[in-house]
Write a protein that holds these residues in place. Structure first.
Motif, PDB file in Angstrom:
ATOM      1  N   THR A  25       0.823  -1.215   0.000  1.00 18.83           N
ATOM      2  CA  THR A  25       0.000   0.000   0.000  1.00 18.83           C
ATOM      3  C   THR A  25       0.858   1.267   0.000  1.00 18.83           C
ATOM      4  OG1 THR A  25      -0.225  -0.191   2.400  1.00 18.83           O
ATOM      5  CG2 THR A  25      -2.032  -1.021   1.051  1.00 18.83           C
ATOM      6  N   HIS A  55      -6.408  -3.047   1.121  1.00 18.14           N
ATOM      7  CA  HIS A  55      -6.755  -2.888   2.529  1.00 18.14           C
ATOM      8  C   HIS A  55      -7.822  -3.901   2.937  1.00 18.14           C
ATOM      9  CE1 HIS A  55      -4.419   0.592   3.585  1.00 18.14           C
ATOM     10  NE2 HIS A  55      -4.946   1.323   2.624  1.00 18.14           N
ATOM     11  N   TYR A 111      -1.486   2.178  10.169  1.00 13.93           N
ATOM     12  CA  TYR A 111      -1.149   0.762  10.037  1.00 13.93           C
ATOM     13  C   TYR A 111      -0.876   0.144  11.405  1.00 13.93           C
ATOM     14  CZ  TYR A 111      -0.361   1.739   5.088  1.00 13.93           C
ATOM     15  OH  TYR A 111      -0.506   2.106   3.788  1.00 13.93           O
TER      16      TYR A 111
END
Length: 135
Positions: A25, A55, A111
Motif C-alpha cells: 500500500t 486494505h 497501520y
C-alpha cells in the motif's frame, strides 16, 4: 509440538501479512501521488481503488489468521506477554507519541495502531479462553 508450530506459523503469518500490506500500500500510494502530480486522474483513481481493495483483502486475511491464532492450544503466559501483549502495547502507545524515537510508528499509525489492537485482542481472548474458562 503441533500446537506450538501452529501458533508460531500463524503469528509469523500475521506479521508477514502486515509487512506485505504496508509495503504494497505504501508503494501504491507513492505511485498514486506521482500520477496526481502528472494530472493523470483516471489512472490515479484506479490505483486508489486498488489500494482500498488491498486494505480490504488484508483485513480479511488478518481476521482469519487472528481467528485461528486465538484458537491455538498451549497457552503460556510468558510467551503471550512477550510476543502478543508487549508488541501490541508498544504499537498502541508509540502510535500516539510524536518524538524522534517513535516517529516512524507515529507517521504510520494508521497501520501500526490497528495491528497493535489486533495483537492485543488476540492476547485478551487467549487469556479469557485458556485461563478463565480453562479450555
Amino acid at each position: 509440538m503441533k500446537g506450538k508450530f501452529r501458533f508460531w506459523g500463524l503469528y509469523c503469518g500475521l506479521i508477514l501479512s502486515f509487512v506485505l500490506h504496508y509495503f504494497a500500500t505504501s508503494q501504491l500510494k507513492i505511485y498514486e501521488n506521482h500520477l496526481w502530480k502528472l494530472f493523470d486522474s483516471p489512472k490515479a483513481t484506479i490505483i486508489m481503488y486498488l489500494g482500498n481493495g488491498l486494505h480490504a483483502i488484508y483485513y480479511v486475511v488478518a481476521f482469519l489468521l487472528m481467528l485461528f491464532l486465538c484458537n491455538t492450544k498451549n497457552f503460556k503466559i510468558i510467551e503471550e506477554l512477550i510476543f502478543l501483549a508487549f508488541p501490541a502495547l508498544l504499537l498502541l502507545v508509540t502510535g500516539s507519541i510524536m518524538t524522534n524515537l517513535f516517529l516512524w510508528v507515529y507517521t504510520n499509525s494508521s497501520y501500526c495502531i490497528s495491528f497493535g489492537a489486533m495483537l492485543l485482542s488476540v492476547f485478551l481472548y487467549r487469556i479469557y479462553a485458556y485461563e478463565i474458562r480453562g479450555k
